[in-house]
Design a protein around this motif. Structure first.
Motif, PDB file in Angstrom:
ATOM      1  N   ALA A  60     -18.723  32.958   2.973  1.00  0.00           N
ATOM      2  CA  ALA A  60     -19.022  31.271   2.832  1.00  0.00           C
ATOM      3  C   ALA A  60     -18.669  30.404   3.866  1.00  0.00           C
ATOM      4  N   THR A  61     -17.513  30.398   4.372  1.00  0.00           N
ATOM      5  CA  THR A  61     -17.539  29.573   5.744  1.00  0.00           C
ATOM      6  C   THR A  61     -17.480  30.869   6.494  1.00  0.00           C
ATOM      7  N   ASN A  62     -17.216  31.654   6.636  1.00  0.00           N
ATOM      8  CA  ASN A  62     -17.648  32.441   7.979  1.00  0.00           C
ATOM      9  C   ASN A  62     -18.268  33.593   8.266  1.00  0.00           C
ATOM     10  N   PRO A  63     -19.522  33.080   7.901  1.00  0.00           N
ATOM     11  CA  PRO A  63     -21.228  34.699   7.582  1.00  0.00           C
ATOM     12  C   PRO A  63     -21.378  34.823   8.792  1.00  0.00           C
ATOM     13  N   THR A  64     -20.626  34.732   9.871  1.00  0.00           N
ATOM     14  CA  THR A  64     -20.446  35.651  11.063  1.00  0.00           C
ATOM     15  C   THR A  64     -19.548  36.372  11.358  1.00  0.00           C
ATOM     16  N   TRP A  65     -18.560  36.209  10.248  1.00  0.00           N
ATOM     17  CA  TRP A  65     -17.520  37.586  10.609  1.00  0.00           C
ATOM     18  C   TRP A  65     -17.379  38.567  10.270  1.00  0.00           C
ATOM     19  N   GLN A  66     -17.154  39.966  10.915  1.00  0.00           N
ATOM     20  CA  GLN A  66     -17.660  41.475  11.128  1.00  0.00           C
ATOM     21  C   GLN A  66     -16.538  42.231  10.847  1.00  0.00           C
ATOM     22  N   VAL A  67     -16.545  42.862   9.066  1.00  0.00           N
ATOM     23  CA  VAL A  67     -15.960  43.528   8.562  1.00  0.00           C
ATOM     24  C   VAL A  67     -16.222  44.611   8.473  1.00  0.00           C
ATOM     25  N   GLN A  68     -15.311  45.825   9.053  1.00  0.00           N
ATOM     26  CA  GLN A  68     -15.381  47.095   8.430  1.00  0.00           C
ATOM     27  C   GLN A  68     -14.836  47.691   7.971  1.00  0.00           C
ATOM     28  N   GLY A  69     -15.615  47.714   6.063  1.00  0.00           N
ATOM     29  CA  GLY A  69     -15.165  48.174   5.310  1.00  0.00           C
ATOM     30  C   GLY A  69     -15.090  47.150   4.033  1.00  0.00           C
ATOM     31  N   ALA A  70     -13.931  47.380   3.327  1.00  0.00           N
ATOM     32  CA  ALA A  70     -14.347  46.353   2.553  1.00  0.00           C
ATOM     33  C   ALA A  70     -13.897  44.597   1.993  1.00  0.00           C
ATOM     34  N   TRP A  71     -14.312  43.378   1.841  1.00  0.00           N
ATOM     35  CA  TRP A  71     -13.391  42.279   1.876  1.00  0.00           C
ATOM     36  C   TRP A  71     -12.061  42.890   0.677  1.00  0.00           C
ATOM     37  N   PRO A  72     -11.030  42.113   0.430  1.00  0.00           N
ATOM     38  CA  PRO A  72      -9.935  41.962  -0.279  1.00  0.00           C
ATOM     39  C   PRO A  72     -10.730  41.142  -1.619  1.00  0.00           C
ATOM     40  N   GLU A  73     -10.523  41.695  -2.781  1.00  0.00           N
ATOM     41  CA  GLU A  73     -10.793  40.854  -4.046  1.00  0.00           C
ATOM     42  C   GLU A  73      -9.302  39.867  -4.446  1.00  0.00           C
ATOM     43  N   ASP A  74     -10.175  38.517  -4.515  1.00  0.00           N
ATOM     44  CA  ASP A  74      -9.432  37.557  -4.754  1.00  0.00           C
ATOM     45  C   ASP A  74      -7.987  37.895  -6.441  1.00  0.00           C
ATOM     46  N   SER A  75      -8.343  38.831  -6.844  1.00  0.00           N
ATOM     47  CA  SER A  75      -7.665  38.825  -7.640  1.00  0.00           C
ATOM     48  C   SER A  75      -6.707  39.978  -8.019  1.00  0.00           C
ATOM     49  N   ALA A  76      -6.424  40.934  -6.052  1.00  0.00           N
ATOM     50  CA  ALA A  76      -6.578  42.225  -6.316  1.00  0.00           C
ATOM     51  C   ALA A  76      -4.602  41.759  -6.243  1.00  0.00           C
ATOM     52  N   PRO A  77      -3.659  42.140  -6.738  1.00  0.00           N
ATOM     53  CA  PRO A  77      -1.663  42.154  -6.090  1.00  0.00           C
ATOM     54  C   PRO A  77      -1.953  42.557  -4.540  1.00  0.00           C
ATOM     55  N   ASP A  78      -2.505  43.407  -4.339  1.00  0.00           N
ATOM     56  CA  ASP A  78      -1.996  44.145  -2.449  1.00  0.00           C
ATOM     57  C   ASP A  78      -3.038  44.365  -1.616  1.00  0.00           C
ATOM     58  N   GLN A  79      -3.468  43.527  -1.697  1.00  0.00           N
ATOM     59  CA  GLN A  79      -5.290  44.228  -0.141  1.00  0.00           C
ATOM     60  C   GLN A  79      -4.419  43.457   0.080  1.00  0.00           C
ATOM     61  N   ALA A  80      -5.561  43.719   1.706  1.00  0.00           N
ATOM     62  CA  ALA A  80      -5.439  43.306   2.973  1.00  0.00           C
ATOM     63  C   ALA A  80      -6.714  42.647   3.520  1.00  0.00           C
ATOM     64  N   LEU A  81      -6.295  42.283   4.292  1.00  0.00           N
ATOM     65  CA  LEU A  81      -7.957  42.390   5.461  1.00  0.00           C
ATOM     66  C   LEU A  81      -7.259  41.789   6.440  1.00  0.00           C
ATOM     67  N   ALA A  82      -7.439  43.289   7.432  1.00  0.00           N
ATOM     68  CA  ALA A  82      -6.786  43.302   8.798  1.00  0.00           C
ATOM     69  C   ALA A  82      -7.464  42.640  10.026  1.00  0.00           C
TER      70      ALA A  82
END
Length: 254
Positions: A60-82
């Motif tokens: 929400a604070t950075n709507p211009t960021w572009q992500v190829q793939g999916a965003w990590p989920e806040d509840s996930a114990p092992d996900q990352a955005l590189a």
């Protein structure tokens, strides 16, 4: 403290705040290479003190960021955005070692921003807090707010204002007044504006105001032309009658 962040939606200017996201920076090694691990809220919903359901986070604070793939989920114990320059791809596994532990993470997306974020690995805040051994703590909070462009009142020193002027300044969503309220809500924190972003927002609002004024002026001019044209048409249609009345001695103003 992460638990104090809901206070931001309890300040006087809370309606001006559209989103916020906490960050925690952790020096780490990713697959043996030095890098910065960044813990943050990705996309989280919580209930404010007044009962308002509020959705916020980095998305929400950075709507211009572009992500190829999916965003990590806040509840996930092992996900990352590189970040793009880490040369990782969605689905890659990455071994992270930090000061207080290590973790095996899976990349869900690749981030492109054009800034230093492309060299960082973003993870849900809880993962970063665990690897740094600082449970419930954050380092920085990024706030996005709809502000009013600075005017003469906003540029004055609040300490030199009269009580009436201070009340008007405090109740107006200037960058300075919002920053003051944030510091009051989070004791010990220092609020600084990202001036380039604030100025760009103010410039957009200023241009919008000028555009509305130009549209209003154009509408008035079009109305005046329409009335003038209609009047001229009536005069032309009745020119024979007008000429006869003048021939009979009617005054010029008729």
């Amino acid at each position: 403290a992460e638990a104090d962040l809901p206070r931001l939606k309890g300040i006087f200017g809370r309606n001006a705040i559209s989103a916020f996201a906490p960050f925690l920076y952790v020096p780490a090694r990713l697959n043996g290479r030095p890098a910065v691990l960044v813990g943050a809220w990705m996309d989280r919903e919580f209930r404010a003190a007044d009962g308002e359901q509020f959705r916020t986070g980095v998305r929400a604070t950075n709507p211009t960021w572009q992500v190829q793939g999916a965003w990590p989920e806040d509840s996930a114990p092992d996900q990352a955005l590189a970040g793009r320059r880490l040369e990782l791809r969605p689905g890659d596994a990455v071994q992270v070692k930090a000061t207080a532990g290590e973790a095996q993470l899976r990349v869900t997306g690749v981030l492109t921003t054009g800034g230093p974020e492309e060299d960082q690995l973003f993870v849900p805040l809880g993962i970063a807090q665990r690897l740094a051994n600082v449970p419930g703590q954050v380092r920085k909070v990024q706030i996005s707010a709809l502000i009013k462009p600075d005017d003469d009142l906003a540029r004055r020193d609040p300490a030199a204002m009269t009580p009436a002027e201070f009340d008007r300044w405090y109740c107006t969503p200037y960058v300075g007044s919002i920053a003051r309220q944030v510091q009051e809500a989070l004791p010990g924190a220092v609020a600084r504006q990202i001036r380039q972003v604030a100025q760009n927002q103010g410039e957009v609002l200023r241009k919008t105001e000028w555009l509305m004024l130009l549209v209003t002026a154009a509408a008035l001019a079009a109305s005046a032309l329409a009335i003038s044209s209609a009047t001229a048409t009536v005069v032309v249609e009745r020119r024979t009658e007008i000429a006869l009345m003048k021939a009979l001695g009617s005054p010029g103003w008729l």
